[in-house]
Every structure is written in structure tokens, then in C-alpha cells.
Write an enzyme that holds these catalytic residues in place. Structure first.
Site, PDB file in Angstrom:
ATOM      1  N   SER A 242       7.828 -24.804   7.371  1.00 20.20           N
ATOM      2  CA  SER A 242       8.063 -25.489   6.101  1.00 20.20           C
ATOM      3  C   SER A 242       9.102 -26.578   6.321  1.00 20.20           C
ATOM      4  CB  SER A 242       8.578 -24.494   5.065  1.00 20.20           C
ATOM      5  OG  SER A 242       9.919 -24.173   5.378  1.00 20.20           O
ATOM      6  N   LYS A 243       9.306 -27.349   5.284  1.00 17.86           N
ATOM      7  CA  LYS A 243      10.264 -28.447   5.363  1.00 17.86           C
ATOM      8  C   LYS A 243      11.653 -27.945   5.764  1.00 17.86           C
ATOM      9  CE  LYS A 243      10.065 -32.771   3.086  1.00 17.86           C
ATOM     10  NZ  LYS A 243       9.783 -33.556   1.953  1.00 17.86           N
TER      11      LYS A 243
END
Ligand code: GLU
Length: 469
Positions: A242-243
């Protein structure tokens, strides 16, 4: 000759997974003296943006992956694709399908009830001896590929080994929509064919597209390239990156103070290895990288390792290079007289260019405040006197500021004659000169700052009595 490509869709920024695929393709082409092409897969007009395209080119420039020839844009190649659609229609390897949307929906619904995999039922597929229905009025046909209905589609994946897909998996899929626009797998195949691709290295999220593309190659009577499907990069818990884990815009790494060669080194190791080597210069990568050695399983993003690599690259960078990098963070050391000294010192301890900047500024800028807990802990009743005496010593030995050893040689006897413990003298000096207690060796700072600045800062600290108001 080896020809590879990177083929991003400009629907968002370039993330590190994409950059890793690009790097692998680049290395393999360059290692073989081949060609590396950049192709922008921008046929999805609704999801594409100019901004994303610029971001991809910017990231490419930053990391220094050079590509050969002009960038190809799929959006500019529609006529070429149509030509090949027509060829396949003429050769009988594709056909027009007039099934209406309602009929298709009905078919899907029936298959769903019967718990069958949704697939085209072949209504408009021409076969020897089969009579097709009359062409309905008012329906623009889609074009379907005439795919094999039995047997398997097989290929050797350079990473995953022997791949085998049942023909039914492929189906007579649509290669051109009713508005005439070609579909994804078709344009990828035509481009790879026309660009003479020999080796397609891409994420394994594309694995299921490959049998479809092979059906198109076969229909065109063309040999397909070698395929290498690279496993994904996961987070340390084995989940999708994920980011927060690091799936960010490649340019964010620049903004966070990473050097591009550290990022590339990090990426080459995420999914590929050469014994237990960790540091790979571009030259090493070009000598050693082979897609056949790409790991078969997903790799785990490791933020600490990236930091460590970055610190290694910073330490080994020339000062001129670091001066350039620091300009991006609004610190220009070009005219600073002690730039070599301050960089030689600070680059030993910085994990990022941002940290490098901070540690340099902590030295070259006079402190704006004094660290309170450091002051409480280390500034004692006798500190001011010790500092004054030491300053006097320095004043009488200004010629000793020309090297660190001389500074040590005058300080050590001072410490022993006075019977001082190191923190009794060094911490008040550190606090006076930098505001805190964490700075590197006092001798280094004295040397970098020179007598006048040292005197100025010590006098100021004494005047303020190490207070912040
Ligand atoms: N355009 C695809 C993507 O962005 C890559 C297609 C390919 O490499 O074949 O994921």
C-alpha cells in the site's frame, strides 16, 4: 538482438513495481547491446492523464533509464491496429459477431444459472459447413478472434517455467469493439510484434493475458517473444503493497531524499539476486542481471534496507554530487568555504539527503535555541568558567584551527590538567556551537567553523546563559 520495452499505462504516477519492471527490461536490453523501448499504453482515454504521462517521463529521467527511439503512443496507432484487424478478418482468423448486448446478457445469465464459466457460444463463429444466420440490421458487429476450442496453449515463462492454459480459458475474445476500437490484448500484441520485441518482462498480474496474446500471434503466423512474468512486491506482512508501505510515486523517493542509484539497487534486489551481494552499481547490474534468475515468489518491501542502501550511496558520493542533490532541498553549499569539510563529516551519518541537509545546517547555522534537556543535564555551575578558559586557549592557538589533529593536541592537555571528564567540556561546547548534544565530534565542528565563528557562538551561549528567551 534483444529488444525489450516498458509499457506503462498513464493512469497514475509511476510506482516502484513499475519502475522495477522497467529496470529489469532496461538491464536485459543494455546487457545484450540491444534496444529498450518506451511505449505508452494510453488507449483507455477516460483513465489516462497528461499529468501521469509527464510523471512517468520525469521519473525515467530522474533514475536515468534511457530508452531508444521515439516514445510510442498507442493512441496514435489506431490505423495500424485496424489494418491488422482486417488482415485477420481476411485470413479467416477473426470474424464479425452480431450478437446484441441483450443476447449476450441472456447468454451470460444462462451460463451463470448452469454454473458454467461465462464464454461466447460461437453463434457467429464461421465453421466449415456451418450456415450463419442472416446479418441483423442496425447492429455494428464486434470482431472476435477465432481461438482454438480444444487443446492447450503452452509457453515457457522465463521466470515461472512451463505454462499451460486450457484453450477454453481463452475463448473467442473480442479484438475490436463495435465502434472499431481495438482492445487491450490485441494492441499489445500488435505493438510487440511491430516493435520486434524479443523479450517481454512484465508483472505477473499480466500472466492471464499471455495465452490470449499467444492466440493472436498464432493467428498472425508470427513467433511470440519470450515472456518473463515478475512476481509482485508485497509489504513485509505478505499483503499487497500500500501507499503507506512504499507503493508511492517514484518521485516521492526523490522528495524524501533518496538517490536514484540507491532506489535502483533496492529494486534490482527485490526479486532478483546474485549470491549474497547487496550493493550493485549500474555497472554490476549490467554485468550480472539475467531475467532467468528472477525469483519465482513475491518479494517483500523492506524500508530499512532501502534506507541502509541510501546511506551507503550517500557516503560514497562525491561532494560535488551531493552539493547538486542538496540544491533540490534549497541548500546551496557551492560558495561555502568549508563545504568539503562539512560534507565529509555529515555524509558519514546521513540516511537520506534530507538528513544530510539537516546535519549540515545544524553545524553551519548558529543555533536558534538550546536543547533544554541537554542544558539541564550538562550545564553545571562550573560550565561557564570551563568554557571561558577553553575559549581563551583557543584564542591563543588560532593557528591550530588548520587541522583536526592540532585541535586535539591542544585540547587533550587542557582536559587532563584541569582534571575534567569529557562531558564536562564537550557537551557545553556542543550545546554552544550547535544547540544540541547529538552533534558529531567537537573537533570536527571546531575545524569546520573556524575560530571566529566558534568564538561568536560560545560568547553568545554564555551571554544567554544557555536560555532560550
Ligand atoms: N500497460 C500495462 C501496465 O501498465 C503493461 C502491459 C505489458 O507490459 O504488456 O501494466
Amino acid at each position: 538482438m534483444v529488444v525489450t520495452r516498458f509499457a506503462p499505462s498513464p493512469t497514475g504516477y509511476l510506482h516502484i513495481g513499475g519502475l522495477r519492471t522497467a529496470l529489469y527490461s532496461y538491464l536485459w536490453a543494455r546487457r545484450n547491446g540491444g534496444v529498450f523501448r518506451l511505449r505508452i499504453e494510453d488507449t483507455d482515454l477516460e483513465r489516462n492523464s497528461q499529468e501521469a504521462l509527464n510523471a512517468i517521463i520525469e521519473a525515467f529521467n530522474w533514475v536515468g533509464l534511457s530508452y531508444d527511439g521515439e516514445v510510442e503512443y498507442q493512441s496514435k496507432r489506431t490505423e495500424i491496429y485496424k489494418e491488422y484487424i482486417n488482415k485477420l478478418l481476411e485470413s479467416g482468423n477473426a470474424y464479425k459477431c452480431y450478437m446484441s448486448k441483450e443476447e449476450l446478457d441472456e447468454l451470460r445469465a444462462k451460463q451463470e444459472v448452469a454454473k458454467q464459466t461465462p464464454r461466447y457460444d460461437g453463434t457467429w463463429r464461421p465453421e466449415d459447413g456451418k450456415t450463419l444466420a442472416e446479418i441483423p440490421a442496425g447492429i455494428e458487429p464486434v470482431i472476435r478472434i477465432k481461438a482454438p476450442t480444444t487443446g492447450t496453449i503452452e509457453f515457457v515463462d522465463g521466470v515461472k517455467g512451463d505454462m499451460k492454459f486450457d484453450a477454453s480459458f481463452v475463448d473467442d475474445f473480442v479484438i475490436a469493439r463495435s465502434n472499431g476500437m481495438p482492445t487491450y490484448n490485441f494492441v499489445v500484441t500488435i505493438d510487440d510484434m511491430l516493435m520486434n520485441m524479443t523479450d517481454v518482462i512484465r508483472g505477473d498480474d499480466h500472466l492471464s493475458n499471455t495465452p490470449k496474446q499467444i492466440v493472436i500471434y498464432n493467428a498472425l503466423g508470427v513467433k511470440h517473444p519470450n515472456f518473463y512474468h515478475v512476481p509482485m512486491i508485497n509489504n513485509p506482512e505478505g499483503k499487497k503493497l500500500s501507499k503507506r508501505d512504499g507503493a508511492m510515486d517514484v518521485m516521492d523517493y526523490k522528495r524524501e531524499g533518496y538517490l536514484p542509484e540507491a532506489l535502483l539497487n533496492f529494486l534490482v534486489r527485490l526479486g532478483w539476486s546474485n549470491k549474497d551481494q547487496e550493493i550493485f552499481s549500474m555497472e554490476d547490474m549490467l554485468n550480472l542481471f539475467d531475467p532467468k534468475n528472477i525469483n519465482k515468489s513475491a518479494s517483500a518491501y523492506n524500508a530499512e534496507k532501502l534506507l541502509w542502501l541510501n546511506s551507503e550511496y550517500i557516503k560514497n558520493s562525491s561532494n560535488n554530487r551531493l552539493i547538486e542533490e542538496l540544491k533540490f532541498f534549497d541548500l546551496d553549499l557551492s560558495d561555502y568555504s568549508k563545504k568539503e569539510e562539512v560534507l565529509n563529516l555529515s555524509k558519514q551519518r546521513a540516511n537520506t539527503v534530507v538528513e544530510l541537509k539537516k546535519s549540515i545546517e545544524d553545524i553551519i547555522n548558529a543555533p536558534e535555541s538550546y536543547d533544554e534537556s541537554g542544558v539541564n543535564k550538562f550545564i553545571k555551575e562550573d560550565s561557564a568558567d570551563i568554557l571561558k578558559e577553553y575559549l581563551e586557549l583557543l584564542r591563543n592557538n588560532q593557528d591550530k584551527f588548520s587541522n583536526i589533529e592540532d585541535l586535539e593536541n591542544i585540547t587533550k592537555p587542557f582536559i587532563s590538567e584541569k582534571g575534567l571528564k569529557f562531558p564536562q567540556i564537550f557537551q557545553p561546547i556542543r550545546i554552544s556551537l550547535t544547540g544540541g548534544t547529538q552533534a558529531p565530534s567537537v573537533y570536527d565542528i571546531l575545524f569546520i567553523l573556524g575560530f571566529d565563528e566558534v568564538e561568536r557562538r560560545i560568547i553568545l551561549a554564555l551571554e544567554k546563559n544557555f536560555k532560550n528567551s
